[in-house]
Design a protein around this motif. Structure first.
Motif, PDB file in Angstrom:
ATOM      1  N   ARG A  60       0.836  -1.213   0.000  1.00 37.55           N
ATOM      2  CA  ARG A  60       0.000   0.000   0.000  1.00 37.55           C
ATOM      3  C   ARG A  60       0.865   1.255   0.000  1.00 37.55           C
ATOM      4  O   ARG A  60       0.613   2.208  -0.742  1.00 37.55           O
ATOM      5  CB  ARG A  60      -0.921   0.015   1.224  1.00 37.55           C
ATOM      6  N   LEU A  61       1.891   1.257   0.830  1.00 36.13           N
ATOM      7  CA  LEU A  61       2.770   2.420   0.943  1.00 36.13           C
ATOM      8  C   LEU A  61       3.587   2.627  -0.330  1.00 36.13           C
ATOM      9  O   LEU A  61       3.877   3.762  -0.713  1.00 36.13           O
ATOM     10  CB  LEU A  61       3.693   2.257   2.154  1.00 36.13           C
ATOM     11  N   ALA A  62       3.925   1.524  -0.999  1.00 37.86           N
ATOM     12  CA  ALA A  62       4.624   1.638  -2.284  1.00 37.86           C
ATOM     13  C   ALA A  62       3.710   2.292  -3.315  1.00 37.86           C
ATOM     14  O   ALA A  62       4.142   3.126  -4.115  1.00 37.86           O
ATOM     15  CB  ALA A  62       5.078   0.261  -2.762  1.00 37.86           C
ATOM     16  N   GLY A  63       2.425   1.918  -3.280  1.00 41.27           N
ATOM     17  CA  GLY A  63       1.452   2.508  -4.193  1.00 41.27           C
ATOM     18  C   GLY A  63       1.258   3.996  -3.956  1.00 41.27           C
ATOM     19  O   GLY A  63       0.891   4.738  -4.874  1.00 41.27           O
ATOM     20  N   GLU A  64       1.521   4.444  -2.727  1.00 41.59           N
ATOM     21  CA  GLU A  64       1.387   5.862  -2.386  1.00 41.59           C
ATOM     22  C   GLU A  64       2.690   6.632  -2.598  1.00 41.59           C
ATOM     23  O   GLU A  64       2.755   7.829  -2.342  1.00 41.59           O
ATOM     24  CB  GLU A  64       0.935   5.999  -0.927  1.00 41.59           C
ATOM     25  N   GLY A  65       3.722   5.919  -3.047  1.00 37.69           N
ATOM     26  CA  GLY A  65       4.983   6.588  -3.352  1.00 37.69           C
ATOM     27  C   GLY A  65       5.863   6.872  -2.154  1.00 37.69           C
ATOM     28  O   GLY A  65       6.814   7.653  -2.251  1.00 37.69           O
ATOM     29  N   LEU A  66       5.580   6.231  -1.011  1.00 36.33           N
ATOM     30  CA  LEU A  66       6.381   6.476   0.189  1.00 36.33           C
ATOM     31  C   LEU A  66       7.559   5.514   0.320  1.00 36.33           C
ATOM     32  O   LEU A  66       8.547   5.833   0.987  1.00 36.33           O
ATOM     33  CB  LEU A  66       5.505   6.390   1.437  1.00 36.33           C
ATOM     34  N   ILE A  67       7.444   4.341  -0.283  1.00 29.38           N
ATOM     35  CA  ILE A  67       8.550   3.384  -0.246  1.00 29.38           C
ATOM     36  C   ILE A  67       8.743   2.800  -1.638  1.00 29.38           C
ATOM     37  O   ILE A  67       7.880   2.938  -2.513  1.00 29.38           O
ATOM     38  CB  ILE A  67       8.303   2.240   0.765  1.00 29.38           C
ATOM     39  N   GLU A  68       9.886   2.161  -1.836  1.00 29.57           N
ATOM     40  CA  GLU A  68      10.131   1.446  -3.087  1.00 29.57           C
ATOM     41  C   GLU A  68      10.569   0.025  -2.768  1.00 29.57           C
ATOM     42  O   GLU A  68      11.355  -0.202  -1.845  1.00 29.57           O
ATOM     43  CB  GLU A  68      11.166   2.168  -3.948  1.00 29.57           C
ATOM     44  N   ILE A  69      10.018  -0.912  -3.509  1.00 28.81           N
ATOM     45  CA  ILE A  69      10.298  -2.328  -3.294  1.00 28.81           C
ATOM     46  C   ILE A  69      11.035  -2.866  -4.514  1.00 28.81           C
ATOM     47  O   ILE A  69      10.544  -2.756  -5.641  1.00 28.81           O
ATOM     48  CB  ILE A  69       8.994  -3.127  -3.085  1.00 28.81           C
ATOM     49  N   THR A  70      12.225  -3.413  -4.288  1.00 31.12           N
ATOM     50  CA  THR A  70      12.991  -4.003  -5.383  1.00 31.12           C
ATOM     51  C   THR A  70      13.324  -5.448  -5.037  1.00 31.12           C
ATOM     52  O   THR A  70      13.563  -5.777  -3.873  1.00 31.12           O
ATOM     53  CB  THR A  70      14.301  -3.227  -5.639  1.00 31.12           C
ATOM     54  N   SER A  71      13.336  -6.295  -6.040  1.00 29.35           N
ATOM     55  CA  SER A  71      13.598  -7.720  -5.814  1.00 29.35           C
ATOM     56  C   SER A  71      15.057  -7.979  -5.452  1.00 29.35           C
ATOM     57  O   SER A  71      15.376  -8.953  -4.779  1.00 29.35           O
ATOM     58  CB  SER A  71      13.224  -8.526  -7.065  1.00 29.35           C
ATOM     59  N   ARG A  72      15.947  -7.088  -5.862  1.00 23.94           N
ATOM     60  CA  ARG A  72      17.377  -7.320  -5.659  1.00 23.94           C
ATOM     61  C   ARG A  72      17.893  -6.779  -4.324  1.00 23.94           C
ATOM     62  O   ARG A  72      18.684  -7.432  -3.648  1.00 23.94           O
ATOM     63  CB  ARG A  72      18.178  -6.679  -6.798  1.00 23.94           C
ATOM     64  N   THR A  73      17.456  -5.580  -3.962  1.00 22.49           N
ATOM     65  CA  THR A  73      18.057  -4.942  -2.781  1.00 22.49           C
ATOM     66  C   THR A  73      17.123  -4.822  -1.585  1.00 22.49           C
ATOM     67  O   THR A  73      17.575  -4.538  -0.480  1.00 22.49           O
ATOM     68  CB  THR A  73      18.579  -3.534  -3.142  1.00 22.49           C
ATOM     69  N   GLY A  74      15.820  -4.998  -1.780  1.00 24.46           N
ATOM     70  CA  GLY A  74      14.905  -4.948  -0.649  1.00 24.46           C
ATOM     71  C   GLY A  74      13.931  -3.783  -0.708  1.00 24.46           C
ATOM     72  O   GLY A  74      13.661  -3.231  -1.771  1.00 24.46           O
TER      73      GLY A  74
END
Length: 236
Positions: A60-74
């Motif tokens: 949800r927070l990623a969708g709001e632009g507050l966090i970023e989720i990457t498969s490589r670094t976390g």
């Protein structure tokens, strides 16, 4: 032998929403600063809950632009740049002036009293340099004062948009404080002028008062480097 479990610091009632609020609040108040790595296992142990509601909150927070989720670094708290801040403030000016103009025509006595109560509480807060706790209290009243306009409007979708935007604004407010500005001296007077226009049901005056207030904030941010720069915690 009974398996030892970690006691939860989160009330299990409506658990997903509360975990989302917990992480969002810690991002907004810069406890989780720009670049901070959000460790699901660590959050699970701290909160005493399973991975699932934490993952839901992070998406949800990623969708709001507050966090970023990457498969490589976390998963990291996203950096809000100066360009982001200017865009957020532009959107806020458009939305808030429009809403205030609209509610000025229909706001009732009970709603006015509620706004006035928030205003009076905000005015009563004295924020000294480096006094982060009093600033948090002031910031909470300031945020609730502005969100109230959208609650009075009664448009749930518009309220949701503004609440998402407000999470980014909370970060901006903390960065202003970190630049030793604390409680901006004109804020109380500008809020008073908005409130006065609403009491008069003067839509044009209310819209102009809100525009003056928000434009002043935007100009201030133009002159101050609010990008956290080397405060980015990524990789630390």
């Amino acid at each position: 032998m009974e398996k030892k479990t970690t006691s939860s610091i989160i009330d299990v009632t409506n658990i997903n929403e509360k975990i989302y609020d917990y992480i969002k609040k810690n991002i907004s108040n810069q406890h989780f600063p720009s670049g901070y790595k959000l460790n699901i296992r660590q959050l699970s142990e701290t909160l005493g809950v399973s991975y699932t509601p934490i993952k839901d909150a992070l998406f949800r927070l990623a969708g709001e632009g507050l966090i970023e989720i990457t498969s490589r670094t976390g998963t990291y708290v996203k950096n809000i740049t100066e360009t982001d801040i200017q865009e957020i403030l532009q959107i806020r000016i458009i939305l808030e002036t429009t809403v205030i103009e609209e509610i000025a025509r229909k706001i009732n006595d009970k709603q006015l009293q509620s706004l006035n109560d928030l205003y009076q509480k905000s005015v009563s807060i004295v924020v000294n340099p480096n006094d982060c706790e009093s600033y948090k209290i002031f910031m909470d009243y300031d945020s609730r004062f502005h969100i109230s306009f959208f609650e009075i409007m009664g448009n749930k979708r518009l309220l949701h948009i503004y609440q998402t935007l407000n999470a980014h604004m909370q970060i901006v407010r903390f960065r202003l404080f970190n630049h030793a500005l604390g409680k901006l001296p004109t804020t109380d007077e500008e809020h008073r002028m908005i409130l006065e226009a609403l009491y008069e049901h003067n839509a044009a005056k209310a819209k102009q008062a809100a525009a003056n207030h928000l434009t002043r904030l935007k100009k201030l941010c133009d002159t101050i480097k609010l990008d956290p720069g080397n405060q980015d915690a990524r990789g630390k």
